[in-house]
Scaffold this active site. Structure first.
Site, PDB file in Angstrom:
ATOM      1  N   ASN A   1      52.302 -60.193  -0.976  1.00 38.97           N
ATOM      2  CA  ASN A   1      52.219 -60.701  -2.350  1.00 38.97           C
ATOM      3  C   ASN A   1      52.208 -62.223  -2.256  1.00 38.97           C
ATOM      4  OD1 ASN A   1      52.556 -61.511  -4.979  1.00 38.97           O
ATOM      5  ND2 ASN A   1      54.649 -60.718  -5.192  1.00 38.97           N
ATOM      6  N   TRP A   2      51.054 -62.792  -2.508  1.00 37.38           N
ATOM      7  CA  TRP A   2      50.923 -64.249  -2.336  1.00 37.38           C
ATOM      8  C   TRP A   2      51.532 -65.040  -3.473  1.00 37.38           C
ATOM      9  CZ3 TRP A   2      45.187 -65.043  -0.320  1.00 37.38           C
ATOM     10  CH2 TRP A   2      45.136 -64.620   1.018  1.00 37.38           C
ATOM     11  N   LYS A   3      51.882 -64.376  -4.567  1.00 30.05           N
ATOM     12  CA  LYS A   3      52.423 -65.083  -5.741  1.00 30.05           C
ATOM     13  C   LYS A   3      51.457 -66.216  -6.127  1.00 30.05           C
ATOM     14  CE  LYS A   3      56.891 -63.460  -4.304  1.00 30.05           C
ATOM     15  NZ  LYS A   3      58.321 -63.598  -4.324  1.00 30.05           N
TER      16      LYS A   3
ATOM     17  N   HIS B   1      56.823 -56.837 -11.312  1.00 30.41           N
ATOM     18  CA  HIS B   1      57.524 -57.646 -10.308  1.00 30.41           C
ATOM     19  C   HIS B   1      58.692 -58.363 -10.995  1.00 30.41           C
ATOM     20  CE1 HIS B   1      58.422 -60.769  -7.400  1.00 30.41           C
ATOM     21  NE2 HIS B   1      57.813 -60.005  -6.506  1.00 30.41           N
TER      22      HIS B   1
ATOM     23  N   GLU C   1      59.734 -61.252 -10.858  1.00 31.80           N
ATOM     24  CA  GLU C   1      59.407 -62.579 -11.409  1.00 31.80           C
ATOM     25  C   GLU C   1      58.705 -62.453 -12.761  1.00 31.80           C
ATOM     26  OE1 GLU C   1      57.479 -63.999  -7.850  1.00 31.80           O
ATOM     27  OE2 GLU C   1      59.434 -63.989  -6.867  1.00 31.80           O
TER      28      GLU C   1
ATOM     29  N   GLY D   1      62.910 -64.295  -1.635  1.00 32.75           N
ATOM     30  CA  GLY D   1      62.743 -65.723  -1.355  1.00 32.75           C
ATOM     31  C   GLY D   1      64.032 -66.431  -0.995  1.00 32.75           C
TER      32      GLY D   1
ATOM     33  N   SER E   1      62.600 -60.951   1.438  1.00 32.25           N
ATOM     34  CA  SER E   1      62.808 -61.647   2.711  1.00 32.25           C
ATOM     35  C   SER E   1      62.459 -60.806   3.945  1.00 32.25           C
ATOM     36  CB  SER E   1      64.240 -62.192   2.799  1.00 32.25           C
ATOM     37  OG  SER E   1      64.486 -63.088   1.736  1.00 32.25           O
TER      38      SER E   1
ATOM     39  N   GLY F   1      56.557 -61.365   0.560  1.00 29.41           N
ATOM     40  CA  GLY F   1      56.174 -62.583  -0.144  1.00 29.41           C
ATOM     41  C   GLY F   1      55.875 -63.711   0.836  1.00 29.41           C
ATOM     42  N   GLY F   2      56.840 -64.591   1.026  1.00 26.51           N
ATOM     43  CA  GLY F   2      56.662 -65.795   1.842  1.00 26.51           C
ATOM     44  C   GLY F   2      55.974 -65.560   3.181  1.00 26.51           C
TER      45      GLY F   2
HETATM   46  P1  13P Z   1      59.889 -62.816  -0.184  1.00 29.04           P
HETATM   47  O1  13P Z   1      59.326 -61.969   0.931  1.00 29.04           O
HETATM   48  O2  13P Z   1      59.374 -64.227  -0.150  1.00 29.04           O
HETATM   49  O3  13P Z   1      61.361 -62.719  -0.268  1.00 29.04           O
HETATM   50  O4  13P Z   1      59.320 -62.208  -1.552  1.00 29.04           O
HETATM   51  C1  13P Z   1      59.440 -60.858  -1.784  1.00 29.04           C
HETATM   52  C2  13P Z   1      58.612 -60.515  -2.945  1.00 29.04           C
HETATM   53  O5  13P Z   1      58.933 -60.861  -4.075  1.00 29.04           O
HETATM   54  C3  13P Z   1      57.379 -59.770  -2.715  1.00 29.04           C
HETATM   55  O6  13P Z   1      56.873 -59.286  -3.886  1.00 29.04           O
END
Ligand code: 13P
Length: 246
Positions: A9-11, A93, A95, A171, A211, A232-233
């Site tokens: 997930n690149w956000k 999600h 967020e 994150g 994470s 994510g990251g």
């Molecule tokens: P991180 O892997 O950066 O913690 O993010 C997780 C996430 O929200 C994936 O959708």
């Protein structure tokens, strides 16, 4: 046997040019024995799909609108996303829930809309740190799942993907322990069994997110009820290759 799925997930990261460069670097190195996908910013959807044509890596978006079309300035319809060639849509999600006020009921409508246009919804659920401390994680997750799947018939439910993402682990570098992640993913599977029966519960894929990195992925993905990850990251770097190989 459920096939593992790893989704990046690149956000709100990566321009179109960066998308092309990154996917060109990574596409041949990713282990295709598992399912792999990237949920990219909507503006990069088409270039991501073109960059990966003839390669078995799925592309999805991070959000869709719950209506077919209309006067919803700034929004993207599932039909448009499907027409561009996407396979997946993240729905609910944390967020989106936290910053854009998405409620469980809204998440349900978006999941239904994704299914209607033949996209696979990746339905995200998870508790905040306070909710975990209050001891209401199980109750909350069950509620999120039950509402997300309202009015979704069994034949569609079986195609959905669920992602358990504890908000406190997103994150933050603070991954849930394998036991914590497995415990909630098991609870999610039991809730799906309650709603749809054993066969669907055994087939539906449940991912862990929060994470995930190259060092913890293998152990997390080896748990009985964890069928892969939502990353994510670490999906923005070449480290993602090692996660898909885990
Ligand atoms: P991180 O892997 O950066 O913690 O993010 C997780 C996430 O929200 C994936 O959708």
């Amino acid at each position: 046997m459920r096939k593992k799925l790893v989704v990046g997930n690149w956000k709100m990261n990566m321009t179109i040019s960066e998308t092309k460069d990154f996917l060109a670097q990574i596409k041949d190195k990713i282990d295709k024995k598992n399912d792999v996908a990237f949920c990219v910013p909507t503006i990069s959807l088409e270039s991501a799909i073109l960059s990966l044509k003839d390669i078995d890596i799925g592309i999805g978006v991070q959000n869709i609108h719950e209506k077919d079309s209309g006067a919803y300035t700034g929004e993207t319809a599932a039909k448009m996303v499907k027409d561009a060639g996407a396979t997946y849509a993240l729905v609910g999600h944390s967020e989106r829930r936290q910053y854009f006020g998405e409620t469980c009921e809204w998440v349900n409508l978006k999941a239904i809309q994704a299914i209607k246009h033949d996209l696979i919804p990746i339905i995200c659920v998870g508790e905040t740190e306070t909710e975990r401390e209050q001891g209401i994680t199980s109750e909350l997750i069950k509620k999120q799942i039950k509402i997300a799947f309202l009015n979704i018939p069994n034949e569609d439910a079986i195609k959905c993907v669920i992602a358990y993402e504890p908000v406190w682990a997103i994150g933050t570098g603070k991954t849930a322990t394998t036991e914590q992640a497995e415990e909630v993913c098991k609870l999610i599977r039991e809730t799906i069994e309650e709603l749809y029966g054993l066969e669907t519960a055994q087939k539906i894929r449940i991912l862990y997110g929060g994470s995930v990195n190259a060092s913890n992925a293998k152990e997390l993905f080896s748990m009985e009820n964890i069928d892969g990850g939502l990353v994510g990251g670490a999906s923005l770097s070449l480290d993602f290759i090692n996660i898909t190989n885990a």
